[in-house]
Motif scaffolding. Structure first.
Motif, PDB file in Angstrom:
ATOM      1  N   PRO A 233      -5.818 -21.611  -4.330  1.00  0.00           N
ATOM      2  CA  PRO A 233      -5.420 -20.212  -4.451  1.00  0.00           C
ATOM      3  C   PRO A 233      -6.214 -19.284  -3.545  1.00  0.00           C
ATOM      4  N   GLU A 234      -7.373 -19.736  -3.033  1.00  0.00           N
ATOM      5  CA  GLU A 234      -8.131 -18.894  -2.111  1.00  0.00           C
ATOM      6  C   GLU A 234      -7.422 -18.755  -0.764  1.00  0.00           C
ATOM      7  N   LEU A 235      -6.482 -19.661  -0.495  1.00  0.00           N
ATOM      8  CA  LEU A 235      -5.784 -19.658   0.788  1.00  0.00           C
ATOM      9  C   LEU A 235      -4.360 -19.159   0.668  1.00  0.00           C
ATOM     10  N   LEU A 236      -3.626 -19.700  -0.303  1.00  0.00           N
ATOM     11  CA  LEU A 236      -2.241 -19.336  -0.480  1.00  0.00           C
ATOM     12  C   LEU A 236      -2.039 -18.758  -1.866  1.00  0.00           C
ATOM     13  N   MET A 237      -0.987 -17.962  -1.993  1.00  0.00           N
ATOM     14  CA  MET A 237      -0.727 -17.266  -3.251  1.00  0.00           C
ATOM     15  C   MET A 237       0.703 -17.550  -3.674  1.00  0.00           C
ATOM     16  N   GLU A 238       0.905 -17.864  -4.939  1.00  0.00           N
ATOM     17  CA  GLU A 238       2.245 -18.192  -5.424  1.00  0.00           C
ATOM     18  C   GLU A 238       3.051 -16.906  -5.631  1.00  0.00           C
ATOM     19  N   VAL A 239       3.549 -16.366  -4.522  1.00  0.00           N
ATOM     20  CA  VAL A 239       4.368 -15.151  -4.601  1.00  0.00           C
ATOM     21  C   VAL A 239       5.676 -15.371  -3.852  1.00  0.00           C
ATOM     22  N   GLY A 240       6.236 -16.529  -3.977  1.00  0.00           N
ATOM     23  CA  GLY A 240       7.519 -16.794  -3.361  1.00  0.00           C
ATOM     24  C   GLY A 240       7.363 -17.530  -2.051  1.00  0.00           C
ATOM     25  N   GLY A 241       7.780 -18.757  -2.008  1.00  0.00           N
ATOM     26  CA  GLY A 241       7.772 -19.512  -0.772  1.00  0.00           C
ATOM     27  C   GLY A 241       6.405 -19.962  -0.320  1.00  0.00           C
ATOM     28  N   GLY A 242       5.377 -19.872  -1.162  1.00  0.00           N
ATOM     29  CA  GLY A 242       4.047 -20.329  -0.772  1.00  0.00           C
ATOM     30  C   GLY A 242       3.447 -19.530   0.354  1.00  0.00           C
ATOM     31  N   MET A 243       3.652 -18.199   0.363  1.00  0.00           N
ATOM     32  CA  MET A 243       3.099 -17.359   1.409  1.00  0.00           C
ATOM     33  C   MET A 243       1.579 -17.433   1.416  1.00  0.00           C
ATOM     34  N   MET A 244       1.014 -17.185   2.591  1.00  0.00           N
ATOM     35  CA  MET A 244      -0.440 -17.064   2.655  1.00  0.00           C
ATOM     36  C   MET A 244      -0.882 -15.904   1.766  1.00  0.00           C
ATOM     37  N   LYS A 245      -2.058 -16.034   1.177  1.00  0.00           N
ATOM     38  CA  LYS A 245      -2.618 -14.951   0.379  1.00  0.00           C
ATOM     39  C   LYS A 245      -2.644 -13.686   1.234  1.00  0.00           C
ATOM     40  N   PRO A 246      -2.129 -12.561   0.711  1.00  0.00           N
ATOM     41  CA  PRO A 246      -1.936 -11.381   1.561  1.00  0.00           C
ATOM     42  C   PRO A 246      -3.246 -10.767   2.027  1.00  0.00           C
ATOM     43  N   VAL A 247      -3.114  -9.951   3.066  1.00  0.00           N
ATOM     44  CA  VAL A 247      -4.235  -9.184   3.605  1.00  0.00           C
ATOM     45  C   VAL A 247      -4.038  -7.723   3.230  1.00  0.00           C
ATOM     46  N   HIS A 248      -5.102  -7.052   2.829  1.00  0.00           N
ATOM     47  CA  HIS A 248      -5.033  -5.635   2.482  1.00  0.00           C
ATOM     48  C   HIS A 248      -5.494  -4.826   3.688  1.00  0.00           C
ATOM     49  N   ILE A 249      -4.625  -3.937   4.170  1.00  0.00           N
ATOM     50  CA  ILE A 249      -4.980  -3.121   5.334  1.00  0.00           C
ATOM     51  C   ILE A 249      -4.724  -1.659   5.015  1.00  0.00           C
ATOM     52  N   ASN A 250      -5.500  -0.798   5.639  1.00  0.00           N
ATOM     53  CA  ASN A 250      -5.312   0.639   5.518  1.00  0.00           C
ATOM     54  C   ASN A 250      -4.738   1.155   6.825  1.00  0.00           C
ATOM     55  N   THR A 251      -3.703   1.966   6.730  1.00  0.00           N
ATOM     56  CA  THR A 251      -3.039   2.449   7.931  1.00  0.00           C
ATOM     57  C   THR A 251      -2.521   3.857   7.699  1.00  0.00           C
ATOM     58  N   MET A 252      -2.207   4.548   8.779  1.00  0.00           N
ATOM     59  CA  MET A 252      -1.657   5.897   8.702  1.00  0.00           C
ATOM     60  C   MET A 252      -0.174   5.830   9.036  1.00  0.00           C
ATOM     61  N   GLN A 253       0.654   6.238   8.097  1.00  0.00           N
ATOM     62  CA  GLN A 253       2.103   6.184   8.262  1.00  0.00           C
ATOM     63  C   GLN A 253       2.603   7.564   8.672  1.00  0.00           C
ATOM     64  N   THR A 254       3.190   7.661   9.860  1.00  0.00           N
ATOM     65  CA  THR A 254       3.772   8.917  10.314  1.00  0.00           C
ATOM     66  C   THR A 254       5.269   8.915  10.050  1.00  0.00           C
ATOM     67  N   ASP A 255       5.810  10.116   9.813  1.00  0.00           N
ATOM     68  CA  ASP A 255       7.245  10.253   9.539  1.00  0.00           C
ATOM     69  C   ASP A 255       7.683   9.302   8.428  1.00  0.00           C
ATOM     70  N   PRO A 256       7.034   9.358   7.244  1.00  0.00           N
ATOM     71  CA  PRO A 256       7.341   8.399   6.178  1.00  0.00           C
ATOM     72  C   PRO A 256       8.786   8.518   5.703  1.00  0.00           C
ATOM     73  N   LEU A 257       9.267   7.446   5.091  1.00  0.00           N
ATOM     74  CA  LEU A 257      10.672   7.352   4.738  1.00  0.00           C
ATOM     75  C   LEU A 257      11.108   8.448   3.773  1.00  0.00           C
ATOM     76  N   ASP A 258      10.219   8.874   2.849  1.00  0.00           N
ATOM     77  CA  ASP A 258      10.613   9.899   1.896  1.00  0.00           C
ATOM     78  C   ASP A 258      10.650  11.290   2.512  1.00  0.00           C
ATOM     79  N   SER A 259      10.372  11.412   3.815  1.00  0.00           N
ATOM     80  CA  SER A 259      10.515  12.700   4.493  1.00  0.00           C
ATOM     81  C   SER A 259      11.907  12.870   5.091  1.00  0.00           C
TER      82      SER A 259
END
Length: 644
Positions: free
Chosen positions: A415-441
């Motif tokens: 589980p430290e490598l892969l996460m059971e979230v459909g299709g055996g995806m790699m365990k996700p990465v958490h990133i911080n980003t700035m979203q311009t022109d977001p969809l709810d605008s």
């Protein structure tokens, strides 16, 4: 361009009054039965096979195989089009099939090149099938080609430079072609002298196109060009009783959904799923350059957390930040295995012939660069991946699908490598980003019934100062306009939104609505983002994501929040089908979240669920790379908390 979440409303317009007893005389011009003209095109010639014996006096030391060339095509043409959808075409002209083979290395360790200048007089009769109520047509038929030119130029650097004639050239070739064209009328509908401009594309496979009677040289050609056609119709007068002119009721409704406040940008904490696959280029067994490779010193200092923070360097292109994180997949994997020494992985490459070598190249990178013990990595090969993109019986866009199946899949029970979230995806990465022109605008425009009943529709947005902005034309039932673009630098404004549509019977309809927009630029609102990624052509995969949606995403949704669920697909397949597929993915995701929220007593949550299909204006990623197409098969969940 596609926003097809339909609102369930219908309103019926008044029909026109039918005047009985009148007779309308209408002049019409019949379409010509015979057409004559000229065409010009470019032949894109793709070479395959083996060429080594050029003629009786020259056999080159190293064989040539693949090649490519662009040569001209020109013809005179005649077409016979009786009433109905079918017709006959005949083209006779010059057909260039020359090109250059890919360079090879001769035994002297020097480059060798080979240019050919094959050309023919081609006679191409075809059956023509027109699409009813459209200017589109298809054609197919045989190709009879008579060789008129067979020169070559061979160069072996610093040793040999010679021109000559290829021997054993077949004098006559019999092959076939299929194609599509579009008629663009240049003369008015009432003018009996017709002139059409007709762009066309045809495909001529290698069957029957082996130019020589020796060796195995094959030529496949894609031809793209334009034809100028002339014909003469005849005028006739048709009397139509007015009683037979029945008005068609137009049944469309117009509504607008606009945000209360238009956010300019938003800081987003994104949980990015990692594809558990590395895609390899066609014909190559080495890790592609787009995957970020570190040297040993860099690997010693690499930490997955370095990818989480907002990058100072501006990245160009759609979702460049997220793609950069994915292209560090081998470094992320190496860091996780180094941090968790008890973990193991298996690498399964496909197709079987190259898959083992591809898997071994990844293993070598992890062992040499990150110092991972080779006993922790198992390499395998199989004919196709466990979840292939190319399905049995499929015959469309196979090049794109097979590029997706040329890959190495990463699997692990740790589980430290892969996460059971459909299709055996790699365990996700958490990133911080700035979203311009977001969809709810965005301002969402719904013209329910437009696709079936309107040729097109456009929007005029007029503010309090009588300044009008024009958008369109559109053809779908739902479209969206950037609220930031509409409001500009104004702090707020009232807008009269006027929809003007042209109906299928040529009439014009107009509908109006109003919106009030407020620019929100005081504080940067923070949001959360999660993604669900699907295998090719799958919508039922939501069930495998239930644990992620109910245990991780749902608890983060607070009362009063807005949850934007938007579904996407890649560009493979029919546009309408992809639209329905993205709708299904997004709606299933909403149902799972609503059920989970209701079970915990959270009922004050607003959902905005949208399906964008393959719309390239809204797709998260481009579609050039296999990994981009995988990431476009997604549902993205944006959680926008209540402003406080």
């Amino acid at each position: 361009m596609l926003l097809q979440y339909k609102m369930i409303k219908r309103a019926i317009l008044l029909s026109a009054i039918v005047v009985l007893s009148q007779v309308a005389a209408q002049a019409q011009v019949t379409q010509p039965t015979w057409w004559w003209g000229l065409s010009g095109a470019a032949n894109f010639n793709f070479y395959d096979g083996t060429t080594q014996t050029l003629n009786s006096s020259l056999m080159v030391p190293t064989a040539f195989h693949k090649g490519f060339g662009i040569k001209p095509y020109g013809s005179v043409l005649v077409e016979y089009r009786p009433a109905g959808i079918w017709g006959i075409m005949l083209n006779v002209g010059y057909d260039g099939r020359g090109g250059k083979f890919n360079d090879v290395v001769a035994p002297c360790n020097c480059d060798a090149t080979l240019h050919t200048d094959a050309a023919y007089v081609a006679v191409e009769p075809s059956l023509r099938l027109a699409v009813p109520a459209s200017n589109l047509y298809f054609f197919a038929g045989p190709r009879l080609a008579f060789n008129i030119q067979n020169g070559f130029s061979y160069t072996q650097v610093k040793q040999l430079n010679t021109n000559g004639e290829l021997s054993n050239m077949r004098k006559t070739l019999v092959s076939g072609q299929v194609g599509v064209g579009y008629e663009i009328p240049l003369a008015s509908a009432t003018n009996p002298n017709k002139i059409n401009l007709s762009p066309f594309v045809s495909y001529q496979p290698y069957f029957g196109q082996a130019p020589r009677s020796i060796e195995s040289w094959q030529v496949t050609t894609i031809r793209a060009g334009i034809a100028l056609k002339f014909g003469k119709g005849h005028k006739k007068v048709v009397e139509i009783p007015a009683a037979a002119i029945v008005p068609v009721a137009v049944d469309v409704t117009f509504s607008v959904r606009a945000p209360k406040a238009v956010p300019l940008k938003r800081q987003v904490s994104e949980t990015l799923p990692l594809l558990n696959a590395v895609f390899f280029d066609d014909g190559a067994n080495t890790i592609p350059d787009r995957y970020i490779a570190l040297n040993k010193a860099q690997a010693d200092n690499f930490k997955e957390e370095q990818l989480q923070e907002e990058q100072s360097v501006t990245m160009s292109g759609r979702s460049a930040r997220q793609l950069n994180v994915y292209h560090n997949i081998l470094n992320i994997l190496g860091d996780r295995m180094r941090t968790n020494p008890g973990t193991t992985i298996s690498l399964t490459g496909a197709p079987a012939g190259d898959g083992k070598i591809m898997a071994e190249s990844i293993k070598m990178y992890l062992t040499d660069t990150f110092g991972i013990n080779g006993s922790r990595i198992t390499t395998l090969a199989r004919k196709k991946p466990a979840n292939p993109s190319e399905q049995p019986g499929g015959n469309k866009e196979l090049v794109l699908l097979r590029a997706e199946d040329r890959r190495v899949d990463i699997a692990s029970t740790s589980p430290e490598l892969l996460m059971e979230v459909g299709g055996g995806m790699m365990k996700p990465v958490h990133i911080n980003t700035m979203q311009t022109d977001p969809l709810d605008s965005y301002v969402v425009l719904n013209v329910d019934g437009a696709k079936k009943q309107l040729n097109s529709w456009s929007i005029n947005a007029t503010d309090d100062r009588s300044v009008t902005q024009h958008y369109g034309p559109f053809t779908n039932d739902q479209e969206s306009i950037s609220g930031i673009a509409m409001i500009g630098n104004n702090p707020e404004g009232n807008y009269k939104i006027t929809m003007t549509g042209e109906t299928k019977n040529g009439t014009t309809i107009t509908k109006e609505n109003t919106v009030h927009l407020i620019r929100q630029d005081a504080a940067i609102q923070k949001g959360l983002r999660y993604s669900v990624v699907f295998d090719f052509d799958k919508a039922i995969g939501i069930a495998s994501y239930n644990k992620l949606l109910t245990d991780i995403v749902s608890p983060l949704i607070t009362d009063g929040s807005t949850v934007i669920v938007h579904g996407h697909t890649d560009i493979i397949g029919e546009e309408d089908y992809n639209q329905k597929l993205s709708d299904s993915r997004a709606q299933q995701t909403q149902k799972v979240l609503e059920s989970s929220l209701s079970a915990t007593g959270k009922n004050n949550v607003k959902f905005e669920t949208l399906g964008f299909g393959e719309d390239i204006n809204h797709s998260p990623f481009e579609n050039a790379l296999p990994e981009e197409r995988f990431y476009n098969r997604t549902v993205v969940i944006d959680i926008i908390p209540t402003n406080k």
